[in-house]
Design an enzyme around this catalytic site. Structure first.
Site, PDB file in Angstrom:
ATOM      1  N   ASP A 344       0.824  -1.208   0.000  1.00 30.40           N
ATOM      2  CA  ASP A 344       0.000   0.000   0.000  1.00 30.40           C
ATOM      3  C   ASP A 344       0.857   1.257   0.000  1.00 30.40           C
ATOM      4  OD1 ASP A 344       0.767  -0.821   2.650  1.00 30.40           O
ATOM      5  OD2 ASP A 344      -0.424   0.854   3.415  1.00 30.40           O
ATOM      6  N   GLU A 345       0.296   2.320  -0.518  1.00 29.86           N
ATOM      7  CA  GLU A 345       0.808   3.690  -0.383  1.00 29.86           C
ATOM      8  C   GLU A 345       2.305   3.792  -0.713  1.00 29.86           C
ATOM      9  OE1 GLU A 345      -2.178   5.562   2.964  1.00 29.86           O
ATOM     10  OE2 GLU A 345      -0.409   4.497   3.697  1.00 29.86           O
ATOM     11  N   TYR A 436     -11.984   1.168   9.892  1.00 34.74           N
ATOM     12  CA  TYR A 436     -10.733   1.760  10.357  1.00 34.74           C
ATOM     13  C   TYR A 436     -10.981   2.336  11.744  1.00 34.74           C
ATOM     14  CZ  TYR A 436      -7.419   1.208   6.556  1.00 34.74           C
ATOM     15  OH  TYR A 436      -6.510   0.680   5.676  1.00 34.74           O
ATOM     16  N   ASP A 438      -9.114   3.654  13.810  1.00 29.78           N
ATOM     17  CA  ASP A 438      -8.464   4.895  14.226  1.00 29.78           C
ATOM     18  C   ASP A 438      -9.411   6.073  14.061  1.00 29.78           C
ATOM     19  OD1 ASP A 438      -8.264   4.456  11.465  1.00 29.78           O
ATOM     20  OD2 ASP A 438      -6.473   5.696  11.269  1.00 29.78           O
ATOM     21  N   TRP A 486      -5.076   1.189  13.639  1.00 32.23           N
ATOM     22  CA  TRP A 486      -3.860   1.957  13.370  1.00 32.23           C
ATOM     23  C   TRP A 486      -3.580   2.839  14.580  1.00 32.23           C
ATOM     24  CZ3 TRP A 486      -1.400  -0.008   9.470  1.00 32.23           C
ATOM     25  CH2 TRP A 486      -2.107  -0.573   8.395  1.00 32.23           C
ATOM     26  N   THR A 487      -2.298   2.981  14.932  1.00 36.39           N
ATOM     27  CA  THR A 487      -1.995   3.548  16.247  1.00 36.39           C
ATOM     28  C   THR A 487      -1.174   4.835  16.208  1.00 36.39           C
ATOM     29  OG1 THR A 487      -0.027   2.138  16.474  1.00 36.39           O
ATOM     30  CG2 THR A 487      -2.115   1.272  17.329  1.00 36.39           C
TER      31      THR A 487
END
Length: 778
Positions: A344-345, A436, A438, A486-487
């Site tokens: 990804d990305e 997601y 987050d 996601w953190t």
């Protein structure tokens, strides 16, 4: 910046209110009467088939259990059940000396008629309990259901369980959670606590995001610098310096022995651990450790920045040798069929600018960098296939051609899953923003930091895994769904736990329970019991869906009406006016309260019967609160990339939390009552702009400084309206703490929007507003 502490259960009401709201007719919150099944079977996820029978079974300290044929797996499951009862009810059912004295029987029957190997039959009669499955995983799930039945009340000692027959099996084979430990590291015990809760909700897949730009968290013995260098970063801002101003690294990694321990711990709970080694992007920590792996050849730092960093692995044979060596050690630690390789990305700027990479592209005859990435991923997918494994990747692996038998994890919505399933590939749904985690789960001021907009409990519950546009053959490729934790903004384990649950409970039901059996109102009734189980386990699940919200409407003559509700609308709201915590005997809220604005304290809690659903929430009704707004109550001007961010200091402990749009730091105080107001105060601070925005960086708005050091500018009615206040930033620039600035206001009548912007000449530091307040003329 310095701490601005806020106790979770206590806030001034200006943090929570919107003033001058339009009141709808008061809605009395009340409980839907419990259905017979919800009373008898308070189980999450809801079983596929339940028949409630007459009578009850009594579970006591003298209850005995047996395991068929002394099977080791069955014995382990029975003993795990007994240990859980010990922790929950204070006694442990013991193994019977022979099956005749056993009141609870754990049995494997390979010929049992069940939908799949994770299914089970559970029969509860007044004489005893039998759990039957054709495989250990199903037996474990049946034991979890029996544990939930035995903890329907949160007391200790003996208990009764309604007689019933349950025939249950999951709808989807992949029911997962992903935990990112690269951005913020979690200890082995903290990871195990999350896995425990996953098991008690019948999840079966733990996706462990172990590497990223901000940290490499897995020991690779052949390459020790990956953890020695790649496992540490210097955080941006004040958190990255000690008291003497020296760099203070943030470090953490797992030894291979710890990895094996976690994998076994999960396996004993029938959860498969899927490791993720992210590539070819999200690789900056690895390249910091071994710069020869990168494209530009120099050593970057382990990134302190969130977002999409530019570092990529190069395409040299030596880099593939490194990656294959890493995968050899990863495969030795993780027995899972699937190995996640990210994909990804991966910004292609470095590849495009590199003569060596471009030469390789031409040598291979690929048309563009996405096809080059497909070749890159395909080479590693082949290596995994040669070792009996299968590559899993984010949906970008579809671009340029999907390698081999790769599984696609669709995160950019659901279209990636649809396209991959139509192409004959297995898929896992994990779309942003729906799954997601987050994203914040409420707009409350006490919500954990994260992305906006709100993804609340009901939104997750309503998620449908199966895309309806697929035909039956294509639907067979939909393995299931997972949520991602996601953190970047989840610095503490408490935040991870609140972020995960109870939304994960909603996903558990969405992926296990047949569509026809899913019922939101029934789920809330069972969640009341599950919230008590979280508290009993010391697991800090969020109560945002059930917490009291306060809204106030000024009435003039020093009075105001206060309305109270909750996000879910479930339960009975009870309140006090003396500052004490409400009890089940406190007055029930049934209409807005007409009160004097005189510093009165209101405390409210929702109850399901006698069980509190959330921690008490309180506010003080005073004149300051009517005129003050925290950033969480202000409106973003554009809302381009809005985050709820925490302060960058202190390094440990609580920090102030603010809402800010990274693209345009601009706030609106809507319809401010300016009658009689003489002064404006603003509590502000500065954050490091540690965000890599890739090709979106040109969207960041920077306003030129209008005085040395810059200023906070306040305009009337719109952000292009007349300037009514200018607050110089110079005092705040020299302070790491939040700073209160004050400026006079011109005499203005009526209600007006106030627009707040920082004219500082740069986007770094990122200036932010914690609170603004209007102060009256003496």
């Amino acid at each position: 910046m310095s701490q601005r502490s806020a106790t979770f259960a206590r806030f001034t009401w200006s943090c929570l209110l919107v003033v001058a709201v339009v009141f709808a007719p008061a809605r009395v919150m009340g409980q839907t009467p419990l259905s017979l099944e919800a009373q008898a079977t308070p189980v999450i996820p809801r079983p596929a088939n339940v028949r409630v029978d007459a009578g009850t079974f009594r579970l006591t300290p003298t209850t005995r259990w047996s395991a068929t044929d002394g099977d080791a797996a069955v014995l382990r499951i029975a003993r795990d059940f007994s240990a859980r009862i010990k922790r929950s009810r204070g006694f442990a059912p013991l193994q019977a000396r022979d099956t005749k004295e056993a009141a609870i029987r754990f049995a494997i029957d390979r010929k049992a008629t069940l939908a799949n190997d994770e299914g089970y039959l559970l029969d509860v009669t007044p004489r005893g309990v039998t759990i039957t499955a054709r495989a250990p995983a199903g037996l474990f799930h049946g034991a979890v259901t029996l544990w939930q039945l035995a903890t329907a009340n949160d007391g200790k000692g003996a208990t009764t369980i309604a007689a019933q027959h349950i025939d249950d099996a999951p709808r989807f084979a992949w029911r997962g959670l992903m935990l990112d430990v690269a951005r913020h590291f979690r200890s082995v015990d903290e990871v195990k606590a999350l896995i425990d809760q996953m098991a008690l909700h019948k999840f079966n897949t733990f996706h462990w995001h172990l590497t990223d730009d901000q940290g490499w968290r897995i020991e690779i013995k052949r390459y020790p610098e990956l953890t020695r260098i790649g496992g540490c970063r210097i955080p941006a801002g004040a958190a990255g310096r000690d008291a003497d101003g020296k760099p203070h690294p943030y470090c953490g990694h797992y030894t291979q022995a710890q990895i094996r321990d976690v994998v076994k711990y999960a396996s004993d709970r029938y959860i498969t651990v899927i490791p993720e080694i992210d590539l070819p992007g999200h690789a900056q920590a690895a390249i910091a450790a071994y710069p020869q792996l990168g494209v530009i050849g120099t050593r970057p730092p382990v990134s302190p920045d969130w977002g999409v960093n530019p570092s990529l692995y190069n395409v040299d044979d030596g880099t593939f040798k490194f990656l294959e060596d890493v995968l050899d050690e990863v495969m030795a630690l993780f027995p899972s069929r699937d190995i996640h390789l990210g994909g990804d990305e991966a910004l292609k700027d470095q590849w495009i600018a590199s003569p060596a990479v471009q030469a390789k592209k031409h040598e291979l005859g690929v048309k563009n960098e996405m096809q080059l990435q497909s070749w890159f991923m395909g080479r590693l997918a082949t290596y995994l296939q040669q070792h009996g494994r299968r590559m899993l990747g984010w949906d970008e692996i579809l671009e340029g051609g999907i390698p081999g038998d790769a599984v696609v994890m669709s995160w950019r919505g659901t279209q990636g899953a649809i396209d991959a399933a139509r192409a004959g590939h297995d898929v896992v749904l994990s779309p942003a923003p729906d799954l997601y985690f987050d994203h914040v789960q409420s707009d409350r001021a006490d919500e954990t930091p994260g992305r906006l907009a709100v993804m609340d409990l009901k939104h997750v519950y309503d998620f449908e895994t199966m895309p309806t546009v697929l035909d039956a053959g294509q639907q067979a490729h939909v393995l299931g769904a997972q949520a991602n934790i996601w953190t970047e903004h989840q610095r503490t384990n408490q935040r991870v736990q609140r972020t995960a649950f109870p939304r994960a409970a909603a996903l558990a039901e969405a992926t296990w329970t047949p569509v026809a059996r899913r019922d939101w109102a029934d789920f809330l009734q069972r969640m009341a019991v599950m919230q008590a189980r979280y508290r009993g386990a010391g697991f800090d699940a969020s109560d945002s869906a059930f917490a009291a919200n306060f809204k106030v409407e000024p009435q003039g003559d020093g009075r105001a009406r206060v309305a109270i509700d909750t996000q879910s609308g479930f339960g009975t709201l009870r309140y006090t006016m003396d500052g004490s915590a409400p009890t089940p005997q406190s007055p029930a809220y049934d209409q807005p309260l007409d009160l004097a604005v005189a510093g009165q304290t209101i405390v409210a809690t929702a109850f399901a019967g006698t069980r509190a659903l959330a921690a008490p929430r309180r506010f003080v009704l005073d004149a300051h609160g009517l005129r003050a707004r925290r950033s969480t109550a202000l409106r973003q001007c554009k809302g381009g990339l809005t985050l709820r961010l925490e302060d960058d200091a202190p390094r440990d402990g609580e920090r102030a939390v603010v809402d800010v749009d990274l693209f345009d730091a601009c706030w609106i105080y809507p319809q401010a009552d300016l009658d009689g107001m003489a002064t404006l105060s603003a509590r502000i601070g500065q954050l490091p702009f540690n965000f890599q925005l890739a090709h979106d960086s040109d969207k960041v708005v920077t306003r030129p400084a209008t005085m040395p050091g810059g200023a906070l500018e306040v305009r009337l009615d719109s952000c292009s309206g007349p300037l009514v206040a200018t607050l110089p930033l110079a005092p705040a620039r020299v302070s790491p703490a939040l700073t209160t600035l004050v400026a006079p206001l011109p005499k203005t009548q009526g209600r007006h929007d106030l627009c707040f912007t920082f004219a500082s000449g740069t986007h770094d530091p990122l200036w932010m507003i914690d609170e603004v307040a209007l102060l009256p003329r003496p």
